[in-house]
Design a protein around this motif. Sequence first.
Motif, PDB file in Angstrom:
ATOM      1  N   PHE A 193       0.865  -1.372  -0.108  1.00 31.46           N
ATOM      2  CA  PHE A 193       0.179  -0.124  -0.164  1.00 31.46           C
ATOM      3  C   PHE A 193       0.777   0.760  -0.450  1.00 31.46           C
ATOM      4  O   PHE A 193       0.913   2.320  -0.783  1.00 31.46           O
ATOM      5  CB  PHE A 193      -1.024   0.173   0.922  1.00 31.46           C
ATOM      6  N   PHE A 194       1.909   1.659   0.982  1.00 26.20           N
ATOM      7  CA  PHE A 194       2.785   2.705   0.857  1.00 26.20           C
ATOM      8  C   PHE A 194       3.812   2.391  -0.309  1.00 26.20           C
ATOM      9  O   PHE A 194       3.556   3.857  -0.708  1.00 26.20           O
ATOM     10  CB  PHE A 194       3.478   2.056   2.710  1.00 26.20           C
ATOM     11  N   ALA A 195       3.916   1.307  -1.110  1.00 30.44           N
ATOM     12  CA  ALA A 195       5.205   1.633  -2.151  1.00 30.44           C
ATOM     13  C   ALA A 195       3.717   1.891  -3.387  1.00 30.44           C
ATOM     14  O   ALA A 195       4.274   2.890  -4.033  1.00 30.44           O
ATOM     15  CB  ALA A 195       5.197   0.443  -2.722  1.00 30.44           C
ATOM     16  N   SER A 196       2.311   1.720  -3.095  1.00 31.84           N
ATOM     17  CA  SER A 196       1.410   2.175  -4.302  1.00 31.84           C
ATOM     18  C   SER A 196       1.512   3.384  -4.429  1.00 31.84           C
ATOM     19  O   SER A 196       1.348   4.427  -5.283  1.00 31.84           O
ATOM     20  CB  SER A 196       0.229   1.680  -3.613  1.00 31.84           C
ATOM     21  N   LEU A 197       2.146   4.139  -2.632  1.00 35.08           N
ATOM     22  CA  LEU A 197       1.530   5.670  -2.585  1.00 35.08           C
ATOM     23  C   LEU A 197       2.314   6.284  -2.525  1.00 35.08           C
ATOM     24  O   LEU A 197       2.740   7.229  -3.988  1.00 35.08           O
ATOM     25  CB  LEU A 197       0.637   5.880  -1.100  1.00 35.08           C
ATOM     26  N   LEU A 198       3.930   5.790  -2.447  1.00 30.62           N
ATOM     27  CA  LEU A 198       5.103   6.766  -3.583  1.00 30.62           C
ATOM     28  C   LEU A 198       5.187   6.892  -4.774  1.00 30.62           C
ATOM     29  O   LEU A 198       5.398   7.383  -5.301  1.00 30.62           O
ATOM     30  CB  LEU A 198       6.057   5.607  -2.902  1.00 30.62           C
ATOM     31  N   PHE A 199       4.634   5.263  -5.179  1.00 26.31           N
ATOM     32  CA  PHE A 199       4.781   5.633  -6.365  1.00 26.31           C
ATOM     33  C   PHE A 199       3.459   6.495  -7.607  1.00 26.31           C
ATOM     34  O   PHE A 199       3.661   7.164  -8.019  1.00 26.31           O
ATOM     35  CB  PHE A 199       3.998   3.461  -7.214  1.00 26.31           C
ATOM     36  N   GLY A 200       2.407   6.280  -6.612  1.00 27.81           N
ATOM     37  CA  GLY A 200       2.140   7.142  -7.025  1.00 27.81           C
ATOM     38  C   GLY A 200       2.235   8.827  -7.029  1.00 27.81           C
ATOM     39  O   GLY A 200       2.383  10.261  -7.696  1.00 27.81           O
ATOM     40  N   TYR A 201       2.971   9.526  -5.720  1.00 27.18           N
ATOM     41  CA  TYR A 201       3.910  10.651  -6.081  1.00 27.18           C
ATOM     42  C   TYR A 201       4.691  10.750  -7.040  1.00 27.18           C
ATOM     43  O   TYR A 201       5.169  11.746  -7.416  1.00 27.18           O
ATOM     44  CB  TYR A 201       4.043  10.547  -4.552  1.00 27.18           C
ATOM     45  N   ALA A 202       5.309  10.100  -7.261  1.00 28.89           N
ATOM     46  CA  ALA A 202       6.552   9.935  -7.884  1.00 28.89           C
ATOM     47  C   ALA A 202       5.723  10.529  -9.865  1.00 28.89           C
ATOM     48  O   ALA A 202       6.235  10.765 -10.514  1.00 28.89           O
ATOM     49  CB  ALA A 202       6.923   9.241  -8.571  1.00 28.89           C
ATOM     50  N   PHE A 203       4.353   9.480  -9.615  1.00 26.08           N
ATOM     51  CA  PHE A 203       3.943   9.466 -10.836  1.00 26.08           C
ATOM     52  C   PHE A 203       2.952  10.695 -10.980  1.00 26.08           C
ATOM     53  O   PHE A 203       3.735  11.661 -12.910  1.00 26.08           O
ATOM     54  CB  PHE A 203       2.533   8.637 -11.547  1.00 26.08           C
ATOM     55  N   LEU A 204       3.112  11.624 -10.388  1.00 22.20           N
ATOM     56  CA  LEU A 204       2.189  12.636 -10.792  1.00 22.20           C
ATOM     57  C   LEU A 204       3.338  13.865 -10.208  1.00 22.20           C
ATOM     58  O   LEU A 204       3.244  14.633 -11.476  1.00 22.20           O
ATOM     59  CB  LEU A 204       0.736  13.218  -8.749  1.00 22.20           C
ATOM     60  N   ALA A 205       4.426  13.827 -10.070  1.00 24.48           N
ATOM     61  CA  ALA A 205       5.174  14.423  -9.847  1.00 24.48           C
ATOM     62  C   ALA A 205       5.716  14.497 -11.258  1.00 24.48           C
ATOM     63  O   ALA A 205       6.927  15.327 -12.020  1.00 24.48           O
ATOM     64  CB  ALA A 205       5.991  14.168  -8.629  1.00 24.48           C
ATOM     65  N   THR A 206       6.036  13.262 -12.006  1.00 18.33           N
ATOM     66  CA  THR A 206       6.851  13.686 -13.650  1.00 18.33           C
ATOM     67  C   THR A 206       5.645  13.559 -14.062  1.00 18.33           C
ATOM     68  O   THR A 206       5.706  14.229 -15.645  1.00 18.33           O
ATOM     69  CB  THR A 206       6.885  11.468 -14.117  1.00 18.33           C
ATOM     70  N   VAL A 207       4.270  13.863 -14.090  1.00 18.53           N
ATOM     71  CA  VAL A 207       3.149  13.825 -16.073  1.00 18.53           C
ATOM     72  C   VAL A 207       2.212  14.904 -15.104  1.00 18.53           C
ATOM     73  O   VAL A 207       1.268  15.324 -16.495  1.00 18.53           O
ATOM     74  CB  VAL A 207       2.515  12.502 -16.469  1.00 18.53           C
ATOM     75  N   GLY A 208       1.579  15.194 -14.148  1.00 16.93           N
ATOM     76  CA  GLY A 208       0.733  16.035 -13.437  1.00 16.93           C
ATOM     77  C   GLY A 208       1.090  17.743 -13.706  1.00 16.93           C
ATOM     78  O   GLY A 208       2.501  17.743 -14.239  1.00 16.93           O
ATOM     79  N   ALA A 209       0.451  18.311 -13.856  1.00 19.38           N
ATOM     80  CA  ALA A 209      -0.100  19.671 -14.428  1.00 19.38           C
ATOM     81  C   ALA A 209       0.740  20.678 -13.533  1.00 19.38           C
ATOM     82  O   ALA A 209       0.202  20.784 -12.123  1.00 19.38           O
ATOM     83  CB  ALA A 209      -1.470  20.079 -15.092  1.00 19.38           C
ATOM     84  N   GLY A 210       1.795  21.309 -14.149  1.00 16.09           N
ATOM     85  CA  GLY A 210       2.085  22.017 -12.688  1.00 16.09           C
ATOM     86  C   GLY A 210       2.601  21.718 -11.116  1.00 16.09           C
ATOM     87  O   GLY A 210       3.211  22.451  -9.914  1.00 16.09           O
ATOM     88  N   TRP A 211       3.743  20.897 -11.513  1.00 17.79           N
ATOM     89  CA  TRP A 211       5.041  20.087 -10.966  1.00 17.79           C
ATOM     90  C   TRP A 211       6.340  20.925 -11.142  1.00 17.79           C
ATOM     91  O   TRP A 211       6.059  20.830 -12.511  1.00 17.79           O
ATOM     92  CB  TRP A 211       4.785  19.036 -10.796  1.00 17.79           C
ATOM     93  N   PRO A 212       6.553  21.255 -10.427  1.00 23.94           N
ATOM     94  CA  PRO A 212       6.301  21.133  -9.265  1.00 23.94           C
ATOM     95  C   PRO A 212       5.841  22.442  -8.646  1.00 23.94           C
ATOM     96  O   PRO A 212       5.492  23.883  -9.244  1.00 23.94           O
ATOM     97  CB  PRO A 212       8.313  21.609  -8.351  1.00 23.94           C
ATOM     98  N   PRO A 213       4.589  22.124  -7.354  1.00 23.58           N
ATOM     99  CA  PRO A 213       3.953  23.215  -7.317  1.00 23.58           C
ATOM    100  C   PRO A 213       4.654  24.728  -6.738  1.00 23.58           C
ATOM    101  O   PRO A 213       5.551  24.996  -6.212  1.00 23.58           O
ATOM    102  CB  PRO A 213       2.802  22.848  -6.407  1.00 23.58           C
ATOM    103  N   PRO A 214       3.265  25.941  -6.912  1.00 21.71           N
ATOM    104  CA  PRO A 214       4.172  26.981  -6.408  1.00 21.71           C
ATOM    105  C   PRO A 214       4.196  27.254  -4.976  1.00 21.71           C
ATOM    106  O   PRO A 214       5.488  28.037  -3.847  1.00 21.71           O
ATOM    107  CB  PRO A 214       3.233  28.535  -7.047  1.00 21.71           C
TER     108      PRO A 214
END
Length: 833
Positions: free
Chosen positions: A666-687
């Motif tokens: 569960f924790f590893a999946s959460l860290l994967f989600g963090y890394a995924f959003l930091a890679t493809v999410g809009a506005g990363w890094p945030p202000p």
Amino acid sequence: MSALKLHAELDAIWRRQSGWKGVLTNVNHSDLGIRFMVAAGVYFTIGGILAMLIRAQLATPRSAFVGPEIYNQIFTMHGSLMMFMFAIPFFEGLAMYMLPKLLGSRDLAFPRLSAFGWWCYLFGGFILLAAMALGLAPDGGWFMYTPLASKTYTPGINADVWLLGITFVEISAVCASIEITVTVLKLRAPGMSLGKMPIFAWYILVTALMMVVGFPPLILASTLLEIERAFGWPFFDPARGGHPLLWQHLFWLFGHPEVYIIFLPAAGVISTVLPVMVRHPLVGYGWVVGSILVLGFFSFGLWVHHMFATGIPHLALALFSAASALVAVPTVVQLFAWLATMWAGQPQMRLPMLYIAGFFFNFLIGGLTGVMLAMVPLNWQVHDTAFVTAHLHYVLIGGFVFPMLAGLHYWLPRLIARRSHPLLGQLAFWLIFAGFNLTFLVMHLTGLLGMPRRVSSYETGLGWDWPNLLSSVGSFIMAIGVAVAVIDFSLAALFGRRSGRNPWRAGTLEWALPIPAPSYNLASLPQVDSREPLDRRHALARSLAQGEGYLGRTRDGLRETTGVDIVSGAVSEIVIVPGNSWLPIVTAAVTGSFFLSLLLGFYMAAPVALAGLVILGWHWAAGLGARADLGPIPLGRGEQAVPHHESAEAPGWWGSVFALVTDATFFASLLFGYAFLATVGAGWPPPVLAQPSLMAAILVLAGVSAALLAEQAALAAVRTGRPQRARSAYALATTGLVVGLLALGTFGWLGLPSPQSHAYGAVVWVLLIYGAVHGLIALVMLLFVRRRLAQGYVSPARLLEPRVARLWLRYGVLAMIVSLAAIALPAGASWRW
């Protein structure tokens, strides 16, 4: 002791309570297994009725049978019930019922955990069915893709019903996976090494391990989406740094292994029943075991082939396409082993073999279309068409339902002590087989002609009219066949011929039990020297009934069975399992109140339910253990073993290990989600990034370090017989952990951005909460062990509870530190004193 007296004493110890009290408190594995299978059968019936409504709607163009809104609820509930409420619970029930009998054990490792899982399954299913009856059923598909399932497009409670109801049911699945894993590894008959285990146990073990690792990503995805819907934290909202593809990644990290989680138990039934039907041992036992392990491992690397049409880079498409084709190799190894077994034996076309033959035909089609879908160009062409629906049903119905019906007919004498009528059973088979293939073989063509799936209507003149009509006719033929099978089983239970002890002349241990099986399974446990220890003259069964095996005597009214070394099968301890209790149903009810409070928006009640769970968990654990050192006690056959409280490899310790594996996934999946959003999410890094406090971070590290050192000193003091010093050390450990938790809370409260403005803030808050929760769990564990030490439940010989607490403390500290690092160390984070 005479055999009659032994059986009477064992029955008094293991007896099931009668009446409603027994229904609510019994923890016997046979009862729970049958309950799971019967309930899963009911859900299968409901899901089948929904399927008939779907086919009635699609039988003709522009049908007005049901409207689009109701249709969306129908196909969503059909898929959800079949995937989550039927397939997995059914094989869980079969495993719970059969494994102790196959392994030569008296019960599962954690009977109360199984009972808790049963009530969670029942209550979670009730949430789904009640919502459907009220017209509030989920309507976003059994996969609940975002943004369709987000609050913007599904503002009602429908999606919340799915997210919370399915998560509640997933708790049951996780409990079953841990239960099954530890049972297969530890609760086997003496001498049953890994190489002598029944092949069915291998299949179920790998399946359970896959569930341990495969279910947490879905639980995480459901949790994040529910938080987004309830509190506006934007994990999947692209306008605020989230991404809808994160849901697909997390869902299919569960969803693709799910296919093999369903297939492997069915294949285990084939590998068990087929050799008996052809009168020849399974050819290539070692190769089959190896293929199971390979299949279970590789199934986790293929989730992206469900996402070929989402814009995945071409290199990734090629890699996942090749891997998807290669995974067919371990499946083919099993297929060749089955064919070689039939070639070497003398097949008898009795009813179980008839269903196995149907499985071969159907699964061959499902496997071939699966390889076709692994090819990217064809996948793009038929994506989201009826072709995919046909493939899915060939794999899941052809690959699961047909083997399970073979297994039900094979084990029916074991389940109900009676046999079914072969002619009625054959009629049911041919109706199901013909109806199934007419329904879904034609549906391949419908998909190739371009018909999308999940549509409620279509226009005439597109070439879809007659294929849909044929599929609808076939589905009703199949439904009639299922009804005939239900009638067959019902008549067998009421009026069927009584069965002898081993009607199939099989060699596995479940046929050594009397029919019907007593609550304790075996009066004494066997020494296993081969994979098929049961001889045709029933000499072993008679000697075990006379109490000539292990544990052929009762002791102090305790429920005892053998625990063995995982690899060799040598006896390592005597496992004492708990008896009937109200705790499972009460704990499940409080767990259900937590989910209902979230579903109905009573968020202030949720912490009260969590506090109740902590109290119940404490009370649950406090009812176990022993207050005296017993040392080695007689086991039978001139051997001795220690009770599991004094063993270094107790089932409870292994249960914690696999629970933590689930938690870590569960924790590893959460860290994967963090890394995924930091890679493809809009506005990363945030202000606005985290502004971590250096002082708070130092206090966290100092506090948890002190807790680890103090706990190590406490355990050393326990081992050397200094309880007063151990209690002082545990007090110091809890103080250090409290300091670390307070500092972690300060770190988050003062340094983290709003969780609603950007996905970054939402993710780092979830990380902080995860670390804090596991720190609190470790704190409760330390307090519990300190209390048990004062009460005399812990000694230099009885170290099970301190060793379990050490596992949870170390994981809690690790979770706190990793969460702290993930928050504080990204590029751009600004530290402050």
